[in-house]
Design an enzyme around this catalytic site. Structure first.
Site, mmCIF file in Angstrom:
data_model
loop_
_atom_site.group_PDB
_atom_site.id
_atom_site.type_symbol
_atom_site.label_atom_id
_atom_site.label_comp_id
_atom_site.label_asym_id
_atom_site.label_seq_id
_atom_site.Cartn_x
_atom_site.Cartn_y
_atom_site.Cartn_z
ATOM 1 C CE LYS A 214 -7.660 -6.193 7.031
ATOM 2 N NZ LYS A 214 -8.886 -6.534 6.295
ATOM 3 N NE ARG A 248 -12.736 -7.569 12.132
ATOM 4 C CZ ARG A 248 -11.489 -8.009 12.191
ATOM 5 N NH1 ARG A 248 -10.548 -7.390 11.477
ATOM 6 N NH2 ARG A 248 -11.154 -9.049 12.936
#
Length: 268
Positions: A214, A248
């Protein structure tokens, strides 16, 4: 915690949710797994490498993503979910905030609804989840990164999602919470969400941490999305230390090894 036909020891273990984006425009792997056979090979690889849950997403949620219709999303995810359940003994989640997609996905065999809006975007999705008897992951998210006290506001807003789930009939033992790194937060808030993730355990639910590749990692290290594995591993190790039950990620093998090594050290 029972998800599908699998028991998860969320107090003592950290499990990997592997990402399967069947989208053309996901921020880091868009288009890679659109081909059905390629997707199945990737699922097999993820399971072999240590993924306990396969998270199937049919609409990109990257910044500036293009929304698609329920029907298009259903056509992307449901055949994949059905194929994964037919071929592999694994838990499957559907990454959606739409009740129509969630309903179709659960009929196709999804064991968990992973909602990036924490049941706040679609008033029917909590009811669909409850009626299907599946688990859910409620992620923190909001339109604007405006807070009075970031961590306290985030916890209160997550509990609003929990209240929506409970009111619809979702049992507490079917609920996972997620701080929503990269959603409704600026760079500093994203760092704080990771650094203070242990505070979410106070709410009484298993915590999922999703930081893989991210922007918070990219901005910290000044690296593009395909060079953020090491940064992701650091957050995974940190998440294990802080008691996260689920991670995740895209890169399963590397993260599974990092989790195993961290767990070994924490035993002493």
């Amino acid at each position: 915690m029972l998800i599908g036909n699998k028991n998860f020891d969320t107090e003592n273990e950290t499990y990997i949710m592997g990402i399967l984006n069947v989208t053309p425009d996901s921020f880091s792997d868009g288009g890679l797994w659109n081909d059905f056979d390629a997707a199945m090979r990737h699922v097999e690889e993820m399971i072999t490498d240590g993924a306990s849950i396969i998270d199937v997403g049919g609409e990109s949620t990257r910044p500036g993503y293009t929304k698609i219709s329920d029907q298009e999303e259903i056509e992307r995810v449901c055949p994949v979910i059905e194929a994964v359940k037919a071929r592999f003994d694994t838990v499957v989640s559907v990454d959606t905030y739409k009740s129509g997609v969630a309903r179709a996905a659960c009929k196709s065999g999804a064991d968990l609804v992973n909602d990036i809006w924490g049941f706040k975007a679609d008033p029917e999705i909590a009811k669909v989840t409850a009626e299907a008897g599946v688990a859910c992951c409620l992620m923190h998210n909001k339109e604007a990164a405006i807070y009075n006290n970031f961590m306290e506001d985030m916890k209160n807003e997550l509990m609003e999602s929990v209240s929506i789930a409970r009111a619809a009939g979702v049992a507490d033992d079917k609920i996972i919470i997620d701080p929503g790194v990269g959603f409704g937060k600026n760079y500093e808030y994203n760092l704080e969400a990771i650094a203070q993730v242990q505070q979410l355990k106070e709410l009484g639910f298993p915590v999922l941490l999703a930081t893989s590749r991210k922007s918070v990692i990219g901005l910290t290290l000044d690296l593009p999305s395909d060079q953020r594995v090491e940064g992701t591993l650091v957050t995974t190790v940190y998440g294990v230390q802080k008691g996260c039950a689920f991670i995740r990620v895209h890169d399963i093998k590397e993260n599974a090894r990092a989790i195993a090594m961290t767990k070994a050290l924490l035993r002493y």
